[in-house]
Design an enzyme around this catalytic site. Sequence first.
Site, PDB file in Angstrom:
ATOM      1  N   CYS A 137      55.474  46.186  21.510  1.00  0.00           N
ATOM      2  CA  CYS A 137      55.815  47.435  22.109  1.00  0.00           C
ATOM      3  C   CYS A 137      56.763  47.322  23.297  1.00  0.00           C
ATOM      4  O   CYS A 137      55.661  46.570  24.627  1.00  0.00           O
ATOM      5  CB  CYS A 137      54.981  48.350  22.507  1.00  0.00           C
ATOM      6  SG  CYS A 137      54.947  49.745  22.920  1.00  0.00           S
ATOM      7  N   CYS A 140      55.737  49.653  25.838  1.00  0.00           N
ATOM      8  CA  CYS A 140      54.533  49.390  26.066  1.00  0.00           C
ATOM      9  C   CYS A 140      54.526  48.318  27.772  1.00  0.00           C
ATOM     10  O   CYS A 140      53.797  48.771  28.811  1.00  0.00           O
ATOM     11  CB  CYS A 140      53.182  49.610  25.153  1.00  0.00           C
ATOM     12  SG  CYS A 140      53.512  50.596  23.799  1.00  0.00           S
ATOM     13  N   ASP A 141      54.775  47.365  27.044  1.00  0.00           N
ATOM     14  CA  ASP A 141      54.402  46.480  28.333  1.00  0.00           C
ATOM     15  C   ASP A 141      56.143  45.924  28.498  1.00  0.00           C
ATOM     16  O   ASP A 141      56.062  45.067  29.375  1.00  0.00           O
ATOM     17  CB  ASP A 141      54.287  45.084  26.906  1.00  0.00           C
ATOM     18  CG  ASP A 141      53.144  45.592  26.668  1.00  0.00           C
ATOM     19  OD1 ASP A 141      52.436  46.098  27.475  1.00  0.00           O
ATOM     20  OD2 ASP A 141      52.741  44.918  25.154  1.00  0.00           O
TER      21      ASP A 141
END
Length: 320
Positions: A137, A140-141
């Site tokens: 992701c 997300c990261d």
Amino acid sequence: MTATHSTRMLVLGSGPAGLTAAIYGARAGMAPIVVQGMQPGGQLTITTDVENYPGFKDVIQGPWLMEQMQAQAEHVGARMMYDSIVEVDLSQRPFRLIGDGGTVYTGDVLVIATGASARWLGLESENLLQGKGVSACATCDGFFYRGKKVVVIGGGNTAVEEALYLTNHSQDVTLIHRRDSLRAEKILQERLFAHPNIKVLWNKTVERFVGDGDPEGLVGVELRDTETGALSTIDTDGAFVAIGHSPATEIFRGHLRLDSEGYLDVETGSTRTSVPGVFACGDVMDKVYRQAVTAAGTGCMAALDAERFLAEADFVMEPA
Ligand code: FAD
Ligand code: NAP
């Protein structure tokens, strides 16, 4: 004592499919309960720009869209439960489902909208380095790779979008694809090829994620050329696996008919599953289109199918 929640219409999943089913179900008087699962709002909560959901001239954000859908569902009377279903009994109506804390949910009809989750390559090194440089992701990261080198693996819309997104953080993004052409939409491909900070490595598969250091972290990716078989290694700080999604159907195995790829089987042109009174919508039954708008569309179909089923069924509701 174990809590029990009973309703006419139980919905599993709070992505576009589940929330649309809940909106229609609530307006039809079925007082839906939505069990939201581990990812309230579904897959769109891990993306940023959404440009193809009808009704918005300007770019909207995935998480915002899902907040709006949930607010709309609650406004018309749907109840949200922050729980995940771990066990199902579909042998009799009302259907009985158990949440991961033991809470019991019963529904005269069940709408399954459990969607799909990220697929992994299945390498041992991938498993070892997950959260230590290997992710599924970018939104997300990606932030953790500010100013660093990253690679994205895959050739679909998700991979291309992840690569483009990562350029917000990194000046050195490499897309690695196993063939010599992408399956992503043309408009995304054009943006990818035009981007000065993205390069593409064609005909390469990942043989191994390479870790080093203490604590161990990703430092490279070993690749195999699919045409020559030659091995090579490139340095990288982050690797984003974006090779598609698998339907979330494990808990239904043995209870409902699945197809050869694990998707819930529905009668053509409807959302009816192999058990009368159980309906499926969205990515959990759709391996062709897999879009927010098609998930919402089949969510609407599931609620209408459920409403008809209840109207026709010779069925007396059990007391709660
Ligand atoms: P999902 O969104 O997958 O939601 C599934 C729901 O089920 C979740 O709430 C989860 O918590 C719940 N759940 C799962 N298991 C359980 C359980 N056991 N008990 C209870 N609940 C459970 N589509 C577009 O149209 N436009 C885009 O721009 C776009 N961008 C995307 C970007 C990314 C990074 C990704 C991954 C997908 C994107 N898509 C896009 C595809 C789109 O997100 C999906 O098609 C859509 O979200 C599918 O909706 P769904 O409701 O079927 O399932
Ligand atoms: P996808 O379309 O299934 O693409 C998966 C990609 O990963 C393919 O290019 C595939 O290669 C590659 N792949 C699969 N297994 C692999 C493996 N073991 N090793 C190496 N490569 C592998 O999945 P997706 O990109 O996640 O998209 C899923 C759905 O969501 C699609 O319907 C898509 O349209 C939708 N979506 C839409 C948007 C948008 O509208 N903006 C954004 C994201 C997703 P091959 O090409 O060789 O098969």
